[in-house]
Design a protein around this motif. Structure first.
Motif: not given
Length: 178
Positions: A10-21, A27-41
Motif C-alpha cells: 500500500i501507498n507505494v508509488g501512488g498505488n493502493a492508497r490507504v489513509a493512515k486513519a 487494525f482496531e476492527a481486528a481487535g487491536f488497541e492503541e494502534v499507531g501507524t508509522l510512515l505512509q507505507s
C-alpha cells in the motif's frame, strides 16, 4: 502484548492508497488497541491480548478491502518475534546504508526447497534466508536489484519488505511503548 503489523503493497508509488486513519481503523476492527501507524507505507504498532492470530490478519485484510478497496496481504508479528528477526539480520555489518538493507518478513516459514540465489549470481548483492525472514543487502539500490522475481514468488503470497531504517523506527516505537 505489543505487536507489529506490516501491510504489503500500500501507498507505494501512488498505488493502493490507504489513509493512515483507515489503516489504524482496520487494525482496531481486528481487535487491536492503541494502534499507531508509522510512515505512509503500511506499518502499525499495536497492543493485543495475546499473540496475533491468522484470523486477525484476515480481519485486517477484510477491513482494508471494505474501507479502501485494496486487496493486500498483512504480516502480524508479536513484539518478541519482530525483535528477534531484526536482531538476527546476518547482513547488518555488511551494510553501510540502512535504506539499502532490506528485511522481507513472511507470515509463514520459508517454504522447503527454497534456497537463496548464489552470491556469485547476485554480486554485489547478497541474500540470506532467516526464520520467517529474508535479508537482502543491495549496495546499488533496491531498484537495481538483480534478485530474480521467481525467487520472490517462490516465497508465497504474504511477504513484505522493509528497509533497515523502517525496522529501526519500528523498534524505537516498540521501545517507546514498552
Amino acid at each position: 502484548m505489543l505487536g507489529v503489523g506490516l501491510v504489503r503493497g500500500i501507498n507505494v508509488g501512488g498505488n493502493a492508497r490507504v489513509a493512515k486513519a483507515d489503516l489504524a481503523a482496520a487494525f482496531e476492527a481486528a481487535g487491536f488497541e492503541e494502534v499507531g501507524t508509522l510512515l505512509q507505507s503500511g506499518n502499525a504498532v499495536f497492543r493485543g491480548s495475546g499473540a496475533p492470530t491468522a484470523a486477525q490478519a484476515e480481519a485486517v485484510v477484510a477491513a482494508l478491502a471494505e474501507s479502501s478497496g485494496v486487496s493486500v496481504g498483512v504480516v502480524l508479528l508479536p513484539e518478541d518475534r519482530f525483535r528477534r528477526i531484526a536482531a538476527d539480520n546476518p547482513l547488518l555489518e555488511a551494510s553501510d546504508d540502512d535504506s539499502r538493507l532490506v528485511v522481507t518478513f513472511l507470515d509463514h516459514d520459508v517454504p522447503s526447497g527454497v534456497t537463496a540465489p548464489e552470491d556469485a549470481d547476485l554480486a554485489p548483492e547478497v541474500v540470506r534466508l532467516g526464520d520467517r525472514a529474508i535479508y537482502q543487502w543491495s549496495p546499488l539500490g533496491v531498484s537495481k536489484s538483480v534478485v530474480p522475481a521467481a525467487f520472490w514468488r517462490s516465497l508465497g503470497p504474504v511477504a513484505t519488505g522493509r528497509n533497515q531504517r523502517t525496522v529501526l523506527r519500528l523498534l524505537a516505537e516498540l521501545d517507546r511503548r514498552g
